[in-house]
Design a protein around this motif. Sequence first.
Motif, PDB file in Angstrom:
ATOM      1  N   SER A  24      -8.156 -10.014  20.347  1.00  8.14           N
ATOM      2  CA  SER A  24      -7.194  -9.275  21.180  1.00  8.14           C
ATOM      3  C   SER A  24      -5.797  -9.758  20.815  1.00  8.14           C
ATOM      4  N   GLY A  25      -5.647 -10.141  19.542  1.00 11.35           N
ATOM      5  CA  GLY A  25      -4.343 -10.582  19.045  1.00 11.35           C
ATOM      6  C   GLY A  25      -3.653  -9.449  18.314  1.00 11.35           C
ATOM      7  N   ASN A  26      -2.764  -9.801  17.416  1.00 13.33           N
ATOM      8  CA  ASN A  26      -1.943  -8.805  16.718  1.00 13.33           C
ATOM      9  C   ASN A  26      -2.789  -7.727  16.039  1.00 13.33           C
TER      10      ASN A  26
ATOM     11  N   ASP B 149     -11.620 -12.464  23.267  1.00 16.60           N
ATOM     12  CA  ASP B 149     -10.806 -13.620  22.864  1.00 16.60           C
ATOM     13  C   ASP B 149     -11.734 -14.818  22.767  1.00 16.60           C
ATOM     14  N   SER B 150     -11.189 -16.022  22.618  1.00 14.29           N
ATOM     15  CA  SER B 150     -12.084 -17.143  22.357  1.00 14.29           C
ATOM     16  C   SER B 150     -12.874 -17.553  23.592  1.00 14.29           C
ATOM     17  N   THR B 151     -12.587 -16.961  24.757  1.00 18.71           N
ATOM     18  CA  THR B 151     -13.368 -17.331  25.935  1.00 18.71           C
ATOM     19  C   THR B 151     -14.365 -16.255  26.380  1.00 18.71           C
TER      20      THR B 151
ATOM     21  N   GLY C 189     -10.815  -6.461   9.914  1.00 24.48           N
ATOM     22  CA  GLY C 189      -9.393  -6.663  10.188  1.00 24.48           C
ATOM     23  C   GLY C 189      -9.020  -8.119   9.989  1.00 24.48           C
ATOM     24  N   ALA C 190      -9.941  -9.019  10.340  1.00 25.06           N
ATOM     25  CA  ALA C 190      -9.708 -10.451  10.138  1.00 25.06           C
ATOM     26  C   ALA C 190     -10.052 -10.819   8.694  1.00 25.06           C
ATOM     27  N   ASN C 191      -9.751 -12.047   8.307  1.00 24.89           N
ATOM     28  CA  ASN C 191     -10.123 -12.543   6.985  1.00 24.89           C
ATOM     29  C   ASN C 191     -11.523 -13.145   7.049  1.00 24.89           C
TER      30      ASN C 191
ATOM     31  N   LEU D 213       1.171 -18.184   7.777  1.00 23.62           N
ATOM     32  CA  LEU D 213       1.071 -19.560   8.263  1.00 23.62           C
ATOM     33  C   LEU D 213       0.175 -19.541   9.497  1.00 23.62           C
ATOM     34  N   ARG D 214      -0.946 -20.243   9.455  1.00 20.06           N
ATOM     35  CA  ARG D 214      -1.876 -20.255  10.588  1.00 20.06           C
ATOM     36  C   ARG D 214      -1.663 -21.509  11.421  1.00 20.06           C
ATOM     37  N   LEU D 215      -1.471 -21.324  12.721  1.00 18.57           N
ATOM     38  CA  LEU D 215      -1.367 -22.478  13.630  1.00 18.57           C
ATOM     39  C   LEU D 215      -2.571 -22.442  14.563  1.00 18.57           C
ATOM     40  N   HIS D 216      -3.522 -23.331  14.312  1.00 17.14           N
ATOM     41  CA  HIS D 216      -4.759 -23.358  15.110  1.00 17.14           C
ATOM     42  C   HIS D 216      -5.388 -24.728  14.909  1.00 17.14           C
ATOM     43  N   PRO D 217      -5.991 -25.307  15.973  1.00 14.38           N
ATOM     44  CA  PRO D 217      -6.558 -26.665  15.821  1.00 14.38           C
ATOM     45  C   PRO D 217      -7.629 -26.769  14.735  1.00 14.38           C
TER      46      PRO D 217
HETATM   47  P1  NDP Z   1      -3.721 -13.673  16.702  1.00 11.84           P
HETATM   48  O1  NDP Z   1      -3.467 -15.117  16.893  1.00 11.84           O
HETATM   49  O2  NDP Z   1      -2.692 -12.689  17.139  1.00 11.84           O
HETATM   50  O3  NDP Z   1      -5.092 -13.266  17.414  1.00 11.84           O
HETATM   51  C1  NDP Z   1      -6.302 -13.857  17.077  1.00 11.84           C
HETATM   52  C2  NDP Z   1      -7.368 -13.334  18.017  1.00 11.84           C
HETATM   53  O4  NDP Z   1      -8.621 -13.851  17.627  1.00 11.84           O
HETATM   54  C3  NDP Z   1      -7.165 -13.785  19.442  1.00 11.84           C
HETATM   55  O5  NDP Z   1      -7.714 -12.820  20.320  1.00 11.84           O
HETATM   56  C4  NDP Z   1      -7.972 -15.078  19.507  1.00 11.84           C
HETATM   57  O6  NDP Z   1      -8.401 -15.419  20.810  1.00 11.84           O
HETATM   58  C5  NDP Z   1      -9.146 -14.732  18.632  1.00 11.84           C
HETATM   59  N1  NDP Z   1      -9.651 -15.957  17.989  1.00 11.84           N
HETATM   60  C6  NDP Z   1      -8.975 -16.786  17.158  1.00 11.84           C
HETATM   61  N2  NDP Z   1      -9.753 -17.826  16.780  1.00 11.84           N
HETATM   62  C7  NDP Z   1     -10.925 -17.623  17.395  1.00 11.84           C
HETATM   63  C8  NDP Z   1     -12.149 -18.335  17.398  1.00 11.84           C
HETATM   64  N3  NDP Z   1     -12.301 -19.471  16.689  1.00 11.84           N
HETATM   65  N4  NDP Z   1     -13.168 -17.813  18.121  1.00 11.84           N
HETATM   66  C9  NDP Z   1     -13.027 -16.660  18.837  1.00 11.84           C
HETATM   67  N5  NDP Z   1     -11.884 -15.948  18.866  1.00 11.84           N
HETATM   68  C10 NDP Z   1     -10.862 -16.419  18.150  1.00 11.84           C
HETATM   69  O7  NDP Z   1      -4.059 -13.502  15.147  1.00 11.84           O
HETATM   70  P2  NDP Z   1      -4.017 -12.191  14.256  1.00 11.84           P
HETATM   71  O8  NDP Z   1      -4.442 -11.017  15.063  1.00 11.84           O
HETATM   72  O9  NDP Z   1      -2.733 -12.178  13.549  1.00 11.84           O
HETATM   73  O10 NDP Z   1      -5.125 -12.537  13.160  1.00 11.84           O
HETATM   74  C11 NDP Z   1      -6.515 -12.227  13.337  1.00 11.84           C
HETATM   75  C12 NDP Z   1      -7.209 -12.268  11.997  1.00 11.84           C
HETATM   76  O11 NDP Z   1      -6.604 -11.307  11.118  1.00 11.84           O
HETATM   77  C13 NDP Z   1      -7.153 -13.599  11.252  1.00 11.84           C
HETATM   78  O12 NDP Z   1      -8.333 -13.748  10.489  1.00 11.84           O
HETATM   79  C14 NDP Z   1      -5.973 -13.396  10.303  1.00 11.84           C
HETATM   80  O13 NDP Z   1      -6.036 -14.258   9.189  1.00 11.84           O
HETATM   81  C15 NDP Z   1      -6.182 -11.949   9.919  1.00 11.84           C
HETATM   82  N6  NDP Z   1      -5.024 -11.271   9.389  1.00 11.84           N
HETATM   83  C16 NDP Z   1      -3.869 -11.182  10.117  1.00 11.84           C
HETATM   84  C17 NDP Z   1      -2.783 -10.511   9.602  1.00 11.84           C
HETATM   85  C18 NDP Z   1      -1.550 -10.286  10.384  1.00 11.84           C
HETATM   86  O14 NDP Z   1      -0.668  -9.548   9.901  1.00 11.84           O
HETATM   87  N7  NDP Z   1      -1.397 -10.832  11.562  1.00 11.84           N
HETATM   88  C19 NDP Z   1      -2.815  -9.948   8.231  1.00 11.84           C
HETATM   89  C20 NDP Z   1      -4.096 -10.011   7.592  1.00 11.84           C
HETATM   90  C21 NDP Z   1      -5.138 -10.697   8.149  1.00 11.84           C
HETATM   91  P3  NDP Z   1      -7.604 -16.560  21.634  1.00 11.84           P
HETATM   92  O15 NDP Z   1      -6.273 -15.942  21.983  1.00 11.84           O
HETATM   93  O16 NDP Z   1      -8.452 -16.857  22.809  1.00 11.84           O
HETATM   94  O17 NDP Z   1      -7.478 -17.722  20.683  1.00 11.84           O
END
Ligand code: NDP
Length: 446
Positions: free
Chosen positions: A237-239, A260-262, A344-346, A92-96
């Motif tokens: 710098s997320g999960n 991160d996004s900034t 790592g991301a989608n 479930l993605r929560l993002h604007p």
């Molecule tokens: P988090 O919310 O924990 O972290 C996301 C990170 O990406 C944050 O550092 C965030 O920065 C940055 N970010 C998000 N949106 C943007 C943007 N538009 N521009 C620049 N930076 C951005 O998410 P996850 O780590 O869980 O997920 C990251 C990716 O991995 C996604 O594509 C997700 O679909 C994919 N994924 C995640 C899985 C999981 O188990 N968590 C499994 C498989 C894939 P900020 O904090 O500033 O927003």
Amino acid sequence: MSYVTDVLDLLQKKNSGEKEFLQAATEVLESLSPVIEKNPRFQKESLLERIIEPERQIVFRVPWVDRNGKIQVNRGFRVQFNSAIGPYKGGLRLHPSVNLGIIKFLGFEQIFKNALTTLPIGGGKGGSDFDPKGKTDEEVMAFCQSFMTELYRHIGQFVDVPAGDIGTGAREVGYMYGQYKRITGNYEGVLTGKGLTWGGSLVRTESTGYGLVYIVAELLRHKSDSLEGKIVTVSGSGNVAIYATQKAQQLGAKVVTVSDSTGWIYDKDGIDVALLKQIKEVERARLTEYAARRGSAVYHEGRTDGGVWGVKCDIALPCATQNELHEADAKALVQNGVKVVAEGANMPSTPEAVACLQGSKVDFLPGKAANAGGVATSALEMSQNSARLSWTFEEVDARLNSIMVNIYDQASSAAKEYGVEGDYVAGANIAGFLKVATAMIAHGAI
Ligand code: NDP
């Protein structure tokens, strides 16, 4: 016109405006041409027309009351894309930025990714345009409870098992699980990514990042190489980013960037994971804080100096969000001698970036193979919930590792078998598709 071109045409007509979904589906369909040519039955059974159409899409209103007593309204989504090989499964993605096209792209990718894990899970995805950033815990709880008050009727341990994604971490899963349990009275494994004292699995938090590094290690092993001494750049710098960084460093690499996004950080001594976790997981603060507390780190605003992809590295791991690595970034990486890019991301790399990397003989592992460790461990959480058991960290970690090795083998063998050796994008799409298509044929015209 070939069957694939006909379906690509249909795809465009029926989903205009959903650019991320069109991008993801086009990539998959184009790479399936060799399989379709070899198996006329897929056309006879309208397999492609069926696989690009979600089984069900749910869109709903999510009203909640903010700290000033004002009613806010968000839009909730759950796309149940394909249940041929198991209950729908996806985060479930929560993002604007969330809209139907983004959820459809993620749900579509999930079908093939989940098939590659070899576990019995179908493809789905959901979320909302709600932004947890800057909200109080009470506001996040109010949103999550309202969201689940509608979603609960569409999910269940044998139907659809959501998980976390961007913006949905342990806190949000907790509030949603509590509300599901309250409404239904069932204590069941309906969400994954749960807390360890209430049904969660060890390693789930680390699994996507760890899995990403395990598959890279496997790729390198096939080239008689390893992560030892490699310079790695990570975005996000997320999960996913945090645990990819941790595992890469445990295996002897040095990770020198996160973002991160900034903005982004370059840390010449290697990222201090404990500090990063404190800032991101505990304080929920910006990366400027990291630079303020670590002498070896430099903070760059926005994407200055080319962002993280302008930094010289052996391995690049995009772990933030979709379409964050563009063609110019890919060119910079190639020029700087990158050997491996693993998502790592989608869908973090644009189609032009992927073409540039593959054209330059960089080993490119697409997200649906490389980040499948998260959903695989979610499926292991489902198994433990059903069996009323908890496995040890070592047991789950070992299973995760062997799943990632297996995914590498599937993608690599399928690419070889269909004449595109070394093309892991095509290999992953083909291997995942064949498993789902076989089940769909067995189930008849549904
Ligand atoms: P988090 O919310 O924990 O972290 C996301 C990170 O990406 C944050 O550092 C965030 O920065 C940055 N970010 C998000 N949106 C943007 C943007 N538009 N521009 C620049 N930076 C951005 O998410 P996850 O780590 O869980 O997920 C990251 C990716 O991995 C996604 O594509 C997700 O679909 C994919 N994924 C995640 C899985 C999981 O188990 N968590 C499994 C498989 C894939 P900020 O904090 O500033 O927003």
